[in-house]
Each structure stands twice: as C-alpha cells, then as structure tokens.
Design a protein around this motif. Structure first.
Motif, PDB file in Angstrom:
ATOM      1  N   ALA A 175       0.883  -1.393   0.154  1.00 47.44           N
ATOM      2  CA  ALA A 175      -0.123   0.207  -0.290  1.00 47.44           C
ATOM      3  C   ALA A 175       0.262   1.497   0.468  1.00 47.44           C
ATOM      4  O   ALA A 175       0.265   2.258  -0.377  1.00 47.44           O
ATOM      5  CB  ALA A 175      -0.555  -0.196   0.993  1.00 47.44           C
ATOM      6  N   GLN A 176       1.783   1.400   1.118  1.00 48.40           N
ATOM      7  CA  GLN A 176       3.260   2.476   0.590  1.00 48.40           C
ATOM      8  C   GLN A 176       3.851   3.060  -0.846  1.00 48.40           C
ATOM      9  O   GLN A 176       3.295   3.605  -0.488  1.00 48.40           O
ATOM     10  CB  GLN A 176       3.488   2.316   1.921  1.00 48.40           C
ATOM     11  N   MET A 177       4.301   1.721  -1.279  1.00 49.50           N
ATOM     12  CA  MET A 177       4.811   1.776  -2.196  1.00 49.50           C
ATOM     13  C   MET A 177       3.678   2.128  -3.384  1.00 49.50           C
ATOM     14  O   MET A 177       4.410   2.645  -4.665  1.00 49.50           O
ATOM     15  CB  MET A 177       5.172   0.181  -3.132  1.00 49.50           C
ATOM     16  N   ASN A 182      -3.326   5.311  -5.273  1.00 49.76           N
ATOM     17  CA  ASN A 182      -4.423   4.570  -4.671  1.00 49.76           C
ATOM     18  C   ASN A 182      -4.182   3.515  -3.693  1.00 49.76           C
ATOM     19  O   ASN A 182      -4.891   2.803  -4.230  1.00 49.76           O
ATOM     20  CB  ASN A 182      -5.603   4.829  -5.065  1.00 49.76           C
ATOM     21  N   SER A 183      -3.339   3.056  -3.604  1.00 49.64           N
ATOM     22  CA  SER A 183      -2.513   1.876  -3.265  1.00 49.64           C
ATOM     23  C   SER A 183      -3.000   0.925  -3.816  1.00 49.64           C
ATOM     24  O   SER A 183      -3.756  -0.481  -3.394  1.00 49.64           O
ATOM     25  CB  SER A 183      -3.216   1.591  -1.821  1.00 49.64           C
ATOM     26  N   ALA A 372     -11.607  -1.072   1.532  1.00 46.60           N
ATOM     27  CA  ALA A 372     -11.110  -0.529   1.627  1.00 46.60           C
ATOM     28  C   ALA A 372     -10.603   0.602   3.678  1.00 46.60           C
ATOM     29  O   ALA A 372     -12.107   0.698   4.686  1.00 46.60           O
ATOM     30  CB  ALA A 372     -11.024   0.849   1.341  1.00 46.60           C
ATOM     31  N   ILE A 373      -9.687   0.108   4.399  1.00 51.47           N
ATOM     32  CA  ILE A 373      -9.082   0.538   5.042  1.00 51.47           C
ATOM     33  C   ILE A 373      -8.272   1.729   5.955  1.00 51.47           C
ATOM     34  O   ILE A 373      -7.606   2.129   5.106  1.00 51.47           O
ATOM     35  CB  ILE A 373      -9.063  -0.775   6.181  1.00 51.47           C
ATOM     36  N   PRO A 374      -8.429   2.611   7.103  1.00 46.47           N
ATOM     37  CA  PRO A 374      -7.633   3.753   7.166  1.00 46.47           C
ATOM     38  C   PRO A 374      -6.331   3.436   7.260  1.00 46.47           C
ATOM     39  O   PRO A 374      -5.894   2.008   6.992  1.00 46.47           O
ATOM     40  CB  PRO A 374      -8.266   4.433   8.175  1.00 46.47           C
ATOM     41  N   GLY A 409      -3.069   7.961   3.530  1.00 47.59           N
ATOM     42  CA  GLY A 409      -3.471   8.598   3.700  1.00 47.59           C
ATOM     43  C   GLY A 409      -5.046   9.154   3.565  1.00 47.59           C
ATOM     44  O   GLY A 409      -5.589  10.338   3.769  1.00 47.59           O
ATOM     45  N   LYS A 410      -5.591   8.352   3.684  1.00 47.62           N
ATOM     46  CA  LYS A 410      -7.857   8.672   3.853  1.00 47.62           C
ATOM     47  C   LYS A 410      -7.491   7.552   5.407  1.00 47.62           C
ATOM     48  O   LYS A 410      -7.130   6.902   5.966  1.00 47.62           O
ATOM     49  CB  LYS A 410      -7.717   7.822   2.837  1.00 47.62           C
TER      50      LYS A 410
END
Length: 454
Positions: A175-177, A182-183, A372-374, A409-410
């Motif tokens: 997800a970070q990469m 949008n991951s 999708a999660i935080p 970021g969300k």
C-alpha cells in the motif's frame, strides 16, 4: 455438445440486453513446471515463450465468440503455476524479474490480468516461498497486469500464523509503495485459506499443480439477471424464491458452458470448468447487495442478510450443477465492497460494517474482498483480520480469502477510486484495540479435529 433451443436464445438475448448478463472471463491456465531452470534468465525466457505461444490467440478467440453469439466477454486472462514453485529452482535472490516477465507476456498476448505470482505456505516456507513473499510489494508495484495470491491456511494443515503475520506487513508495504496510485497494488493481492486450483477469477487465480499442461476455465456472472427474476415473485415464500434463483442459475451456466466449449474447441485446449460466481460490477443493477434487498431487506447488512446470502449461494450452486457436470472454481456469490454499487451504498449509510461482512463470508463463495480501511491501520490488525477469515475457512472446510486495501492518507468516511470493474470503495472503520501480542506469538494454529478423515 449443448442443445440450445430458440426460447433459450431469446431469453439469453434479453438477459444480455437488459440485465447485465456477461461472461466475466475466459481464463487460460498454463503449467510452467517445465520452465524451471537454475539460471533465472533462462527460466524467464522459457516462461515468456510458453505463455505467448499458448495464449497468442486467446484474446482474438474470445472476441470472435463474443461476436458470433452476441455474448459480452469482458475479460481474457491467464493463470500460471505458482511462481514460487518454478522460480525456486533458480539462483535468483528476488523474483521481481519473474513478475516483469509475466507482465510482458500478458501485454504481448493482450490479456487483462495474469495470475500466479503466488505461493502456498499453509504449513511452512520453502526457499522459493520466502523469496516470493519478500518480492510481492515491488513485483505488484512495478507491473500493471500481474496478480498475486498466497495460501496461508488449509483445513488439513491449520493456519500458518508466521505467514499471516508476514502478509499483514506485506500488505502495508504494498500500500505504501503504491500510495500514489490509490494503493492499487493491494487490489492485486489475495490471501487464501483452502485455495482452489481452477479459479478463473482475479486476483486469486493460479494454475494448480494437479491441473494439466493447459486448460480453459470460464467465469460467468449475472447478479442483474437474478435480481430481475426475483422482481417477478415479490411476496412469494422462500421455497419459491430458492427455486427461482436455481432456475436462473441454470440458464446462466448453460451460456457459460457454451462459451467454454467453443473456446476449448477453437484453441485446441481442454475445457476445465465453468465458475458460476455472481461477481458484481459498479454498474447500477449489477449488484449482489440488490439481490439481497430484493428478498425483503431494507438495506444489505441489516439482520437477516447472512441468511439471505446463504440461500442465494446455495441456490446458485444447485442451479449450476444441474446445468453442467463441470462446475468448479469458487461458484456462488461474491461480496466485494468496491465492485458492488449496493454494497458501497450500504457501507456509506452505516448498514454494513466489517464485522457483518465477516459473518457473511461464512456462507458466501470467498471472503473479505476489496475492502478499504484507514491507511494508518497497523500491520498486526490487518494480520488479525486475515487470521479471523482464515479460521472461518479452515473450520468450515471452505475457501475464504482477504483482499484488503489500507488507503494511505485516508481515513473513515473518505473514498478511494480504482476505476473500471474495481470501482470505488468507502474507507471502513476497523476496531481500535490492538491484536499485536496475539499476532506476535507466531507458529501454527493446528488443524481442527474434523480434518482427520483418513
């Protein structure tokens, strides 16, 4: 061969025109076991040559069948032997080059996705498995069409909690990469309990070692067709409702069988299975949630949702088995949040939560899908979500899976956009309490007593 009468043709045309019926995918499974080589470059060259040779006419054949019968065939895909098994014979220290080879072959053949950057680690890790898992984040973020899956649990072996812990960390890193996209890397990664060898759907498809050298599997989908059928029987009892779904699934499966046989004949490749999974899309009316609401639920996620989904899943399987002796894959009802307009609406209004989705996975085809999660969710919490879902699969002797996206970021209430069939997803809350110490234990949760069947 199937004997299709004129009435069936008219019905099929109506289902395609008005009710979103389609063939979701023709997937060619290809064994790469004979591509293993000590030299990683030689192995990659063999893999590219075999895939492009076997699948060179896959897309054009799908398009030809679609034109001939007027049946939309949305995706053409390839699944391959789990790459950890093939690359494990090589001298490579990471397998990103293998992923890029798959991606290049997918682009050359024109398919939408290629699945099989995979490992099966339900009882332990080989050297190839360890390297593949470490390679997943970069592999998925440096390719556009490669999908990855990791089997971490089976009913016979139990749950490899070391792998579960590692997968939580891999999902966060992926997800970070891919945060600028949008991951999206996480949308191509699935964690499985009891994975099947003939699944044509992405992102979890791989070509099992028990399969032949090459096979054609077809995935059919028709949530809109089922919903329209139920609109004609408002107020009828559950026996009538179940029979209506069963008859509708029969018709859908017949169409899938026809396409599968035609593709098999034209490509000169054995026909494997028809997967009758009600796989939704973001299109209005093409929703599993709307089917459940048509049964009488005000909103998907309210009390009664699990019972409604159980009835739907069972009736779909019964109808499919009546229509074809080769029903396989996952076959039932998918409940991906981002890909289902009704699921999205239910999550947005607060009717559908992660806990309810988990309960629903006890009776549906797969599991927690496209949620999708935080973005700041700890890796240990993601691992714990995976562990819960794996336990459902292991205890209930069924396939379950997790495809979860930490939206970097969300936070809760935000949206993340994927586009196309993947749609968009509201960011859903997770429990704030830690599972860190639980996941840190490691080791293996033993197989349940009912696994001892010999």
């Amino acid at each position: 061969m199937l004997n299709i009468n004129p009435n069936e043709i008219v019905e099929t045309i109506q289902m395609i025109r008005d009710e979103h019926l389609d063939i979701r995918t023709i997937t060619m499974g290809i064994s790469l076991l004979d591509c293993a080589d000590r030299d990683a470059k030689v192995a990659c060259d063999k893999i590219y040559d075999k895939i492009t040779r076997y699948a060179e006419n896959l897309v054009s054949t799908g398009e030809s069948i679609s034109r001939r019968y007027g049946i939309p065939i949305i995706n053409k895909r390839i699944s391959v032997t789990p790459i950890a098994m093939v690359a494990g014979a090589s001298d490579a220290s990471d397998y990103v080059a293998f992923a890029k080879t798959l991606d290049r072959a997918a682009q050359e053949t024109g398919v939408n996705f290629i699945g099989g950057f995979s490992a099966l680690v339900h009882k332990g890790f080989s050297k190839g498995d360890e390297i593949l898992l470490r390679s997943i984040p970069e592999a998925l973020c440096s390719t556009s069409r490669v999908c990855s899956s990791v089997g971490v649990a089976t009913t016979k072996a139990g749950i490899n909690m070391d792998a579960v812990k590692q997968m939580g960390e891999i999902i966060v890193k992926t997800a970070q990469m891919s945060k600028d996209d949008n991951s999206m890397g996480c949308a191509k990664l699935v964690v499985f309990a009891n994975p099947v060898e003939d699944n044509p759907f992405m992102a979890g498809a791989f070509h099992g070692v028990g399969e032949g050298d090459c096979v054609i599997n077809v995935g059919v989908s028709g949530p809109g067709v089922v919903k329209c059928a139920l609109e004609q029987i408002k107020g009828k009892d559950f026996s009538v409702l179940a029979e209506t779904i069963k008859k509708t699934a029969f018709k859908i499966t017949r169409m899938g069988q026809l396409v599968a046989q035609e593709a098999s004949k034209e490509l000169g490749v054995p026909f494997g299975i028809v997967d009758l999974s009600l796989a939704p899309t973001p299109e209005v009316g093409d929703s599993v949630a709307y089917i459940l609401e048509e049964m009488g639920l005000e909103k998907c996620g309210t009390h009664g949702t699990t019972a409604a989904l159980a009835l739907l899943n069972d009736a779909v399987k019964k109808g499919g088995v009546m229509a074809s002796g080769s029903v396989g894959g996952l076959s039932g009802a998918f409940i991906p949040v981002s890909e289902d307009a009704g699921m999205i609406a239910a999550a947005e209004c607060g009717a559908l939560h992660l806990d309810k989705l988990e309960a629903m996975t006890c009776v549906c085809s797969v599991g927690l899908d496209m949620i999708a999660i935080p973005g700041d969710t700890p890796a240990s919490t993601i691992s714990a979500i995976i562990a819960d879902e794996m336990a459902i699969g292991v205890i209930n002797q069924k396939t379950t899976a997790v495809r979860i996206i930490p939206a970097m970021g969300k936070t809760v209430g935000d949206h993340i956009e994927f586009g196309g069939l993947l749609g968009s997803a509201p960011v859903m809350p997770v429990h704030p309490y830690s599972s860190e110490a639980f996941i840190a234990r490691g080791g293996r949760i033993p197989a349940p007593i009912h696994s001892l069947r010999n």
